[in-house]
Design a protein around this motif. Structure first.
Motif, PDB file in Angstrom:
ATOM      1  N   HIS A 106       0.837  -1.199   0.000  1.00 49.07           N
ATOM      2  CA  HIS A 106       0.000   0.000   0.000  1.00 49.07           C
ATOM      3  C   HIS A 106       0.874   1.251   0.000  1.00 49.07           C
ATOM      4  O   HIS A 106       2.082   1.181   0.206  1.00 49.07           O
ATOM      5  CB  HIS A 106      -0.920   0.019   1.225  1.00 49.07           C
ATOM      6  CG  HIS A 106      -0.177   0.099   2.529  1.00 49.07           C
ATOM      7  ND1 HIS A 106       0.442  -0.988   3.099  1.00 49.07           N
ATOM      8  CD2 HIS A 106       0.089   1.139   3.359  1.00 49.07           C
ATOM      9  CE1 HIS A 106       1.037  -0.623   4.216  1.00 49.07           C
ATOM     10  NE2 HIS A 106       0.844   0.672   4.399  1.00 49.07           N
TER      11      HIS A 106
ATOM     12  N   ASP B 226       0.784   5.007   1.928  1.00 48.25           N
ATOM     13  CA  ASP B 226       0.080   5.678   3.028  1.00 48.25           C
ATOM     14  C   ASP B 226      -0.669   6.903   2.505  1.00 48.25           C
ATOM     15  O   ASP B 226      -0.145   7.662   1.686  1.00 48.25           O
ATOM     16  CB  ASP B 226       1.077   6.127   4.109  1.00 48.25           C
ATOM     17  CG  ASP B 226       1.711   4.940   4.849  1.00 48.25           C
ATOM     18  OD1 ASP B 226       1.115   3.848   4.835  1.00 48.25           O
ATOM     19  OD2 ASP B 226       2.794   5.128   5.436  1.00 48.25           O
TER      20      ASP B 226
ATOM     21  N   HIS C 118       4.654  -0.098   0.150  1.00 51.72           N
ATOM     22  CA  HIS C 118       5.364  -0.832   1.199  1.00 51.72           C
ATOM     23  C   HIS C 118       4.416  -1.821   1.882  1.00 51.72           C
ATOM     24  O   HIS C 118       3.200  -1.700   1.796  1.00 51.72           O
ATOM     25  CB  HIS C 118       5.989   0.121   2.225  1.00 51.72           C
ATOM     26  CG  HIS C 118       4.990   1.001   2.906  1.00 51.72           C
ATOM     27  ND1 HIS C 118       4.488   2.148   2.336  1.00 51.72           N
ATOM     28  CD2 HIS C 118       4.378   0.898   4.109  1.00 51.72           C
ATOM     29  CE1 HIS C 118       3.618   2.714   3.152  1.00 51.72           C
ATOM     30  NE2 HIS C 118       3.523   1.970   4.243  1.00 51.72           N
TER      31      HIS C 118
HETATM   32 FE   LIG Z   1       1.969   2.016   5.715  1.00 45.94          FE
END
Ligand SMILES: [Fe+2]
Length: 279
Positions: free
Chosen positions: A96, A98, A248
């Motif tokens: 994903h 952030d 990540h």
């Molecule tokens: Fe994250």
């Protein structure tokens, strides 16, 4: 001392050798920013850093973002120690970016370990610039025109396929509305990356089965080893990643093992912007 570098893989990740004083005085910050965008992940080893110094380093690289009022956030799966973040740990097992539920995802995050997991717990990164750049031109043009809807519930359901009422109240779409973004992010620099993540619920205007198949295909490509840097944590490490050009995830680990990291997040500086028509 200034610094020297050693690439960790061909396409992503560079180890930077320097000392704490040089990192904190900001004298190489501009070069590190450029290297971060180019390489996605920068690693520093054998630094005996404090929380305050980690925040100070953050300020040399950008603007430190307050998370729930704090400049530094404890990442630990123990709910008593991290009531806000612990419940999301299993969701971070999936690639994903952030802040895909906002207009302006964070620029970068900086991690430093306090307690290591005996097994698993590596943090892995995927270069989303390289993913785009390697696609054939006709596929790039097709993806350039796509929009995707991101939702936290979508990624959390991968970890919890049958959520409780309580879980849905915490991370469901009723409380955290989905967000639509262009799928290809053309950065101010002109470079393009995929805003690819397991938070994608669907591609706009596509048949659902077709959308799911496209997402699965792209995520499978993202798992190819040439796009990935997998970081094995050692005490004394400091790692920063470009959240706008990488995805990540964490490799599953025993949630009771006490694994603990400290995170500093840098404020986003660019809204997600779709592909501009050529001038
Ligand atoms: Fe994250």
């Amino acid at each position: 001392m200034t610094f020297t570098t050693k690439d960790l893989t061909q396409r992503i990740g560079t180890e930077v050798k320097t000392d704490l004083e040089t990192l904190l005085d900001g004298s190489i910050a501009k070069e590190l920013r450029a290297l971060l965008v180019k390489r996605g992940v920068l690693l520093f080893r054998n630094l005996d850093m404090t929380d305050e110094q980690q925040v100070e380093f953050g300020w040399t690289m950008g603007n430190v973002r307050l998370e729930h009022g704090n400049k530094i956030t404890k990442i630990i799966a123990d709910k008593t120690q991290s009531p806000i973040f612990a419940d999301y740990t299993e969701g971070t097992y999936y690639f994903h970016i952030d802040g895909t539920y906002t207009d302006t995802p964070g620029l970068a995050s900086i991690l430093r370990p306090l307690v290591l997991a005996p097994e698993g717990g590596q943090t892995q990164f995927c270069n989303t610039y390289a993913l785009y750049e390697d696609l054939p031109t006709d596929e790039q043009r097709f993806l350039d025109g796509l929009e995707a809807v991101h939702s936290g519930e979508t990624i959390m359901r991968l970890a919890f396929p049958n959520p409780t009422e309580e879980q849905l109240a915490a991370w469901g779409e009723q409380t955290n509305p989905p967000k639509k973004h262009p799928f290809v992010w053309q950065h101010k620099s002109g470079r393009k990356s995929l805003l690819l993540a397991n938070s994608i619920k669907y591609f706009v205007g596509m048949d659902r089965a077709e959308s799911d198949a496209l997402l699965a295909k792209l995520l499978a490509t993202a798992d190819e080893p040439q796009y990935i840097y997998s970081h094995d944590w050692r005490m004394g490490d400091l790692l920063i990643w470009d959240n706008t050009g990488t995805m990540h995830r964490v490799v599953p680990f025993d949630l009771n093992c006490g694994r603990e990291l400290q995170r500093v997040t840098l404020l986003g500086e660019e809204q997600v912007t779709g592909v501009r028509a050529p001038a």
